[in-house]
Design a protein around this motif. Structure first.
Motif, PDB file in Angstrom:
ATOM      1  N   LYS A 519       5.808  -1.164  -6.460  1.00 44.04           N
ATOM      2  CA  LYS A 519       6.516  -0.770  -5.232  1.00 44.04           C
ATOM      3  C   LYS A 519       5.675   0.204  -4.405  1.00 44.04           C
ATOM      4  CE  LYS A 519      11.209  -1.458  -7.002  1.00 44.04           C
ATOM      5  NZ  LYS A 519      12.502  -0.812  -7.327  1.00 44.04           N
ATOM      6  N   VAL A 520       5.034   1.148  -5.071  1.00 43.81           N
ATOM      7  CA  VAL A 520       4.166   2.083  -4.340  1.00 43.81           C
ATOM      8  C   VAL A 520       3.012   1.335  -3.680  1.00 43.81           C
ATOM      9  CG1 VAL A 520       2.555   4.007  -4.629  1.00 43.81           C
ATOM     10  CG2 VAL A 520       4.771   4.055  -5.787  1.00 43.81           C
ATOM     11  N   TRP A 521       2.438   0.380  -4.401  1.00 49.33           N
ATOM     12  CA  TRP A 521       1.340  -0.410  -3.843  1.00 49.33           C
ATOM     13  C   TRP A 521       1.807  -1.207  -2.624  1.00 49.33           C
ATOM     14  CZ3 TRP A 521       0.823  -5.831  -3.657  1.00 49.33           C
ATOM     15  CH2 TRP A 521      -0.430  -6.283  -3.236  1.00 49.33           C
ATOM     16  N   LEU A 522       2.988  -1.822  -2.695  1.00 43.98           N
ATOM     17  CA  LEU A 522       3.516  -2.591  -1.560  1.00 43.98           C
ATOM     18  C   LEU A 522       3.756  -1.690  -0.351  1.00 43.98           C
ATOM     19  CD1 LEU A 522       6.018  -4.996  -3.366  1.00 43.98           C
ATOM     20  CD2 LEU A 522       3.993  -5.668  -2.072  1.00 43.98           C
ATOM     21  N   ARG A 523       4.303  -0.514  -0.575  1.00 49.25           N
ATOM     22  CA  ARG A 523       4.532   0.407   0.552  1.00 49.25           C
ATOM     23  C   ARG A 523       3.199   0.808   1.199  1.00 49.25           C
ATOM     24  NH1 ARG A 523       8.016   3.052  -3.325  1.00 49.25           N
ATOM     25  NH2 ARG A 523      10.199   2.416  -3.004  1.00 49.25           N
ATOM     26  N   THR A 524       2.193   1.040   0.381  1.00 49.03           N
ATOM     27  CA  THR A 524       0.877   1.405   0.920  1.00 49.03           C
ATOM     28  C   THR A 524       0.278   0.256   1.726  1.00 49.03           C
ATOM     29  OG1 THR A 524       0.541   2.771  -1.053  1.00 49.03           O
ATOM     30  CG2 THR A 524      -1.383   2.344   0.326  1.00 49.03           C
TER      31      THR A 524
END
Length: 779
Positions: A519-524
């Motif tokens: 999820k953090v990677w997708l937001r980035t």
């Protein structure tokens, strides 16, 4: 005379150091370390109070409580190490009472592996490292007082360590070298800090304080030496020296901390932090794990020789400060060490409890050793792991789930994207490569029409429930927001006033939910994409405005034409450099090779004649390339000024044409900037080309003048003239309309006067602001 004296002192010092380097290890290797402490009991017998586990006595099974009957066939009280120090060393034979049985031992020099490590190898290695540091500093910074003090500091640490073996064997020279160097370490440390920071404009403390510190340490050394001479016990003296050393180190630490608090808001803050970290790493193990436990409880939590190894950290830090030009980020390192130190407490405790449960019979000291080794080992492991993750993970392992590598790759890819469609395609490719998802689509929603359009990816629309939720919450969502709807994920990658771009990701192939890292990677990824979307939108809007301004030739926006002319000049410059550095140089190279061939007398005359013609043709081409380069990028235009540049241009033009140029610049006194010089030069170039190719003029009159800051340029020829009513604007070449546009871009006005058969007149007038006059500069 002074230089000779200094040289003699240096040679003498070097000779003494070399002698001690040989002598101290020689003593440690050739004299057995017995390792017995004795006291005289109430019955007048000498009883063993302590047995060092590294010594010869421990190998023979001699234990505390046994009594010593004879040393070298004499009474123990007659042996000087017993009488003066309360220890048994430098003995050849021992008679020991063990359980009412007298056993005679012959002392042999058969050191254990641990003894070799702690008395020979580790001290020798540490001294060697410090000695190399000292030589390096002496070669690089021999005239630097701080560097010389640092060399003395290194030598003191090295000899205090190297002499420990000889001191343990009660070698008098080894004892005093060990005590003197140990006393010098803190005072040399403070002396170095005073000089080092003094060179950077800081005063840490006065010289009176330093002299007092020298005096107190010297006095304590003298008192303890007298105490030993008059029969003081060696253990008490050792603990006293450890106490003095520990207190001195704590005092040094207090001084560093107090000065750090004073100067923490200055540029010297990182230097103080690096020194504090190095100081803690160097002295904390020895003082806290060796010195203080020995003084308070009579036990060392770790061997003293091992604790002293950490002293190498401080020389390394100081060597770095003296020689480095840029400092590393100490704040980052401290934060990582603090973080690892906290999280390692739990696994260390669990590991220690597991060891106690398995081994069961483990002493308190052994538990301390196991805990320290495990704690430090886990911290080092985590730090090395982090470095490997950044440096080698992407190279050693498959990058399917390497999110950092993916972000690096994605950022580099989208930096070259010029169209929104290409960006959208890259988003789909990156997500599919990194995440194990079944399918993915990128949608664009028009907020004015409430329409949803699939732009790329899987053509399948989301469920009706998902679309309804999206329509109801469209106004409240933001870029980078990740929304879980059943097993699907909605990611907002761009949001403008009229349009929203979103990525719809179906469930993962293994039917699991998206974890926190994903999820953090997708937001980035969404934030990266949003920035590129915004930049592309701005570029598109700017391009439209630029095209409109160019098409309409809006006089209110002369910067557009100015920009285009500057870009054109940049391309001319690049082309001229390319021609000069490639075509011209190759042409000259082939010409020289042809000259070498022509020197061959064996070549037939008819062939030589053809080759000569070829060489002349190559020279003509070379000359043409030079002329082209000069026209594309006039040399020394900026340095010579507009008047001299035009004179050179007229001289070259009259060599190739039939007209005469009359140039008048006596009323011109402005010092133009390069942009105006280049503009005038290009205008005159075009007018001269027009005179040669089209007007058939035989006389050209050019004047350049100024009235205050108003530049006036006039051109007149006697050519056939032109019909100004049929003059068409063109941006593909300079032309007369191009001249008007170039002058207009600089805020000037152009007037053209001509008719068929009556020549051409061009008048240019422009205000040149903030320019100094040539006449004033000359004066």
């Amino acid at each position: 005379m002074g230089d000779l004296k200094r040289r003699c002192v240096r040679l003498s010092s070097a000779g003494i150091i070399l002698i001690l380097i040989y002598y101290l290890p020689f003593v440690s290797l050739n004299i057995p370390y017995i390792g017995l402490n004795v006291v005289e009991n109430e019955a007048g017998k000498w009883q063993i109070s302590d047995v060092d586990h590294l010594g010869w006595a421990n190998q023979q099974g001699i234990k505390a409580g046994d009594t010593v009957a004879l040393i070298n066939q004499n009474k123990p009280s007659e042996h000087f190490t017993v009488r003066q120090y309360g220890v048994i060393e430098q003995a050849e034979t021992l008679a020991i009472n063990q359980s009412n049985e007298l056993i005679l031992y012959k002392v042999t020099n058969n050191p254990t592996q641990d003894l070799l490590w702690y008395h020979i190898l580790i001290p020798g290695l540490v001294f060697g490292i410090l000695f190399i540091f000292s030589l390096f500093l002496y070669i690089k910074k021999r005239d630097d007082k701080a560097a010389l003090l640092l060399i003395l500091f290194f030598i003191a640490i090295g000899f205090s360590y190297l002499s420990s073996g000889a001191s343990s064997r009660i070698d008098i020279l080894g004892i005093y070298i060990n005590r003197i160097t140990l006393s010098l370490i803190p005072v040399l440390f403070l002396e170095f800090l005073r000089v080092y920071f003094g060179q950077h404009g800081l005063t840490l403390y006065s010289r009176k304080f330093l002299f007092a510190f020298y005096g107190i340490n010297g006095l304590l050394l003298f008192i303890l030496s007298l105490f030993q001479i008059f029969g003081g016990r060696l253990s008490i003296i050792r603990y006293s020296f450890l106490a003095v050393f520990s207190v001195s180190i704590l005092l040094c630490f207090y001084i560093i901390i107090s000065r750090y608090m004073r100067y923490r808001n200055t540029v010297h803050k990182p230097v103080f932090k690096i020194i504090i970290v190095g100081f803690i790493l160097a002295f904390f193990p020895f003082v806290v794990l060796v010195g203080l436990p020995s003084i308070l409880f009579g036990v060392e939590l770790i061997p003293g020789a091992l604790g002293a190894v950490f002293l190498v950290f401080l020389p390394v830090v100081f060597l770095y400060l003296i020689t480095a030009k840029n400092l590393f980020d100490i704040d980052f390192i401290i934060s990582r060490i603090r973080y690892y130190s906290i999280i390692c407490l739990i696994p260390t405790t669990l590991f220690l409890l597991l060891v106690i449960y398995i081994v069961r019979e483990i002493t308190f000291l052994q538990g301390i050793h196991v805990g320290l080794v495990a704690y430090i080992g886990i911290i080092v492991f985590l730090y090395i792991k982090e470095e490997l993750d950044f440096s080698f993970r992407s190279k050693l392992f498959r990058e399917k789930y390497n999110f950092q590598a993916s972000l690096d790759r994605f950022s580099q890819t989208i930096s070259r994207v010029m169209k929104p469609a290409d960006l959208e395609k890259e988003i789909i490719i990156e997500v599919m490569q990194v995440l194990p998802v079944k399918s993915i689509s990128l949608f664009a929603m028009d907020l004015t029409e409430d329409s949803l359009l699939i732009k790329t990816g899987d053509p399948k629309f989301p469920t009706e429930e998902s679309i309804n939720w999206f329509n109801n919450n469209i106004r409240s969502i933001s870029v980078g927001e990740l929304i879980d709807i059943d097993s699907e994920v909605l990611l907002i990658v761009s949001k403008a006033e009229d349009k929203i771009h979103l990525v719809w990701i179906r469930e993962k192939e293994n039917r699991t939910s998206f974890n926190q890292h994903e999820k953090v990677w997708l937001r980035t990824i969404a934030c990266y994409a949003s920035l590129v979307y915004e930049n592309l939108r701005l570029i598109e809007g700017m391009t439209v405005k630029l095209e409109e301004a160019v098409t309409q030739k809006d006089p209110e926006h002369p910067w557009v034409m100015r920009l285009l002319f500057n870009l054109s000049e940049k391309e001319r410059r690049r082309l001229a450099l390319d021609l000069h550095d490639s075509a011209l140089q190759h042409q000259l190279l082939w010409y020289r090779k042809l000259e070498i061939i022509l020197e061959d007398e064996k070549i037939p005359e008819d062939l030589k004649k053809q080759l000569n013609n070829l060489a002349e043709g190559m020279l003509d081409v070379t000359h043409q390339i030079r002329e082209t380069c000069n026209e594309l990028f006039p040399p020394l235009l900026k340095e010579s000024g507009i008047v001299e540049a035009l004179k050179n241009l007229f001289a070259n033009a009259q060599l190739r044409t039939n007209y005469v140029v009359n140039f008048d610049s006596k009323d011109f006194s402005l010092n133009l900037d390069y942009e105006h010089v280049l503009a005038l030069y290009r205008i005159v170039q075009e007018l001269l080309t027009n005179a040669a190719k089209h007007s058939k003029a035989t006389e050209v009159n050019i004047s350049l003048a100024n009235s205050n800051d108003i530049l006036e340029f006039r051109y007149r020829d006697n050519g056939i003239g032109i019909d100004l009513n049929n003059l068409k604007s063109s941006l593909s070449h300079m032309g007369l309309s191009g001249i008007k546009e170039r002058v207009s871009s600089l805020g000037g006005n152009t007037s053209l006067h001509s008719s068929l058969g009556k020549g051409l007149e061009v008048s240019i007038c422009m205000v040149v602001e903030m320019m100094s006059r040539v006449s004033e500069q000359v004066v």
